[in-house]
Design a protein around this motif. Structure first.
Motif, short mmCIF file in Angstrom:
data_model
loop_
_atom_site.label_atom_id
_atom_site.label_comp_id
_atom_site.label_asym_id
_atom_site.label_seq_id
_atom_site.Cartn_x
_atom_site.Cartn_y
_atom_site.Cartn_z
N ALA A 135 0.85 -1.19 0.00
CA ALA A 135 0.00 0.00 0.00
C ALA A 135 0.88 1.24 0.00
O ALA A 135 1.95 1.27 0.61
N TRP A 136 0.42 2.25 -0.71
CA TRP A 136 1.02 3.57 -0.68
C TRP A 136 -0.02 4.48 -0.05
O TRP A 136 -1.15 4.55 -0.54
N LEU A 137 0.32 5.14 1.04
CA LEU A 137 -0.63 5.92 1.81
C LEU A 137 -0.15 7.36 1.91
O LEU A 137 1.01 7.61 2.25
N LEU A 138 -1.03 8.30 1.64
CA LEU A 138 -0.70 9.72 1.69
C LEU A 138 -1.16 10.30 3.01
O LEU A 138 -2.32 10.17 3.39
N ASP A 139 -0.25 10.95 3.72
CA ASP A 139 -0.56 11.66 4.96
C ASP A 139 -0.16 13.11 4.76
O ASP A 139 1.00 13.48 4.95
N LEU A 140 -1.12 13.94 4.34
CA LEU A 140 -0.79 15.35 4.07
C LEU A 140 -0.55 16.13 5.36
O LEU A 140 0.10 17.16 5.33
N ASP A 141 -1.07 15.66 6.51
CA ASP A 141 -0.76 16.33 7.77
C ASP A 141 0.73 16.27 8.05
O ASP A 141 1.32 17.21 8.57
N TRP A 145 4.22 10.65 1.66
CA TRP A 145 3.69 9.40 1.13
C TRP A 145 4.45 8.30 1.86
O TRP A 145 5.65 8.39 2.05
N TYR A 146 3.71 7.28 2.28
CA TYR A 146 4.32 6.13 2.94
C TYR A 146 4.11 4.89 2.09
O TYR A 146 3.10 4.76 1.41
N TYR A 147 5.06 3.98 2.17
CA TYR A 147 4.91 2.65 1.60
C TYR A 147 4.69 1.69 2.77
O TYR A 147 5.36 1.79 3.80
N LEU A 153 5.32 1.01 8.09
CA LEU A 153 5.28 2.15 7.18
C LEU A 153 6.70 2.63 6.95
O LEU A 153 7.51 2.66 7.87
N GLN A 154 6.98 3.00 5.72
CA GLN A 154 8.29 3.56 5.40
C GLN A 154 8.07 4.79 4.53
O GLN A 154 7.42 4.72 3.50
N THR A 155 8.60 5.93 4.96
CA THR A 155 8.49 7.14 4.16
C THR A 155 9.24 6.95 2.86
O THR A 155 10.36 6.47 2.84
N TYR A 156 8.60 7.27 1.73
CA TYR A 156 9.32 7.19 0.47
C TYR A 156 9.25 8.47 -0.33
O TYR A 156 9.95 8.61 -1.31
N ALA A 157 8.40 9.41 0.06
CA ALA A 157 8.36 10.70 -0.62
C ALA A 157 7.77 11.72 0.32
O ALA A 157 6.94 11.40 1.17
N THR A 158 8.23 12.95 0.19
CA THR A 158 7.67 14.04 0.97
C THR A 158 7.03 15.03 0.02
O THR A 158 7.41 15.15 -1.14
N VAL A 159 6.04 15.73 0.53
CA VAL A 159 5.35 16.75 -0.23
C VAL A 159 5.99 18.09 0.14
O VAL A 159 6.06 18.42 1.33
N GLU A 160 6.45 18.81 -0.86
CA GLU A 160 7.05 20.12 -0.59
C GLU A 160 6.00 21.04 0.02
O GLU A 160 4.83 21.00 -0.35
N PRO A 161 6.40 21.93 0.95
CA PRO A 161 5.44 22.84 1.57
C PRO A 161 4.61 23.62 0.55
O PRO A 161 3.45 23.84 0.73
#
Length: 165
Positions: A135-141, A145-147, A153-161
């Motif tokens: 699963a890939w899960l988005l946590d915008l708080d 993005w987590y895998y 859960l493992q962080t694999y991408a961050t959303v730029e501010p």
């Protein structure tokens, strides 16, 4: 066209969605993809990319705008840890989806108007792609993005501010 069971997302549409075209030609616009929609990039021609959605529908997009999903990280075999437990994030995603569903039901039943629906969903953001045990899960708080491989859960991408709303 891929059958639904063959679908393996490689990208998602950008946070504001994206235009599609019937072919790699700007004179033939088609529908707009929803924000963060998982897609599979199956072909490229210059800046154009041909994508396939989970239902087998295919279109051409500006491939430069697609947000890539990285390859699956290797599993660790470690037991669930407090900070790595995927269940709290899944529960938050379920609450957000349930909230959206309630508002959608109220709109369909006529107990709220479109403006109230839009106000109620304005800050609602969620994203999840489930592919078998992965699963890939988005946590915008948290802006991530987590895998999840079922164990952690493992962080694999961050959303730029600047990308967060």
């Amino acid at each position: 066209m891929n059958a639904p069971y063959d679908f393996r997302p490689t990208h998602v549409a950008p946070g504001d969605g994206m235009q599609t075209w019937a072919g790699p030609d700007p004179s033939s616009p088609s529908i707009r993809l929803d924000p963060l929609l998982p897609v599979q990039l199956v072909d490229a021609s210059g800046n154009w990319g041909r994508i396939v959605c989970s239902n087998g529908w295919s279109a051409w997009v500006d491939g430069r705008l697609l947000v890539p999903l990285p390859q699956r990280p290797p599993g660790t075999g470690q037991p669930l840890g407090t900070e790595e437990d995927p269940r709290p994030l899944l529960a938050a995603l379920e609450r957000s989806l349930a909230s959206y569903r309630r508002l959608l039901d109220d709109l369909a039943e006529g107990t709220i108007d479109l403006e109230t629906f839009r106000d109620g969903t304005r800050d609602l953001r969620l994203g999840a792609v489930v592919d078998g045990s992965s699963a890939w899960l988005l946590d915008l708080d948290q802006g991530r993005w987590y895998y999840c491989d079922g164990t952690r859960l493992q962080t694999y991408a961050t959303v730029e501010p600047g990308e967060r709303r």
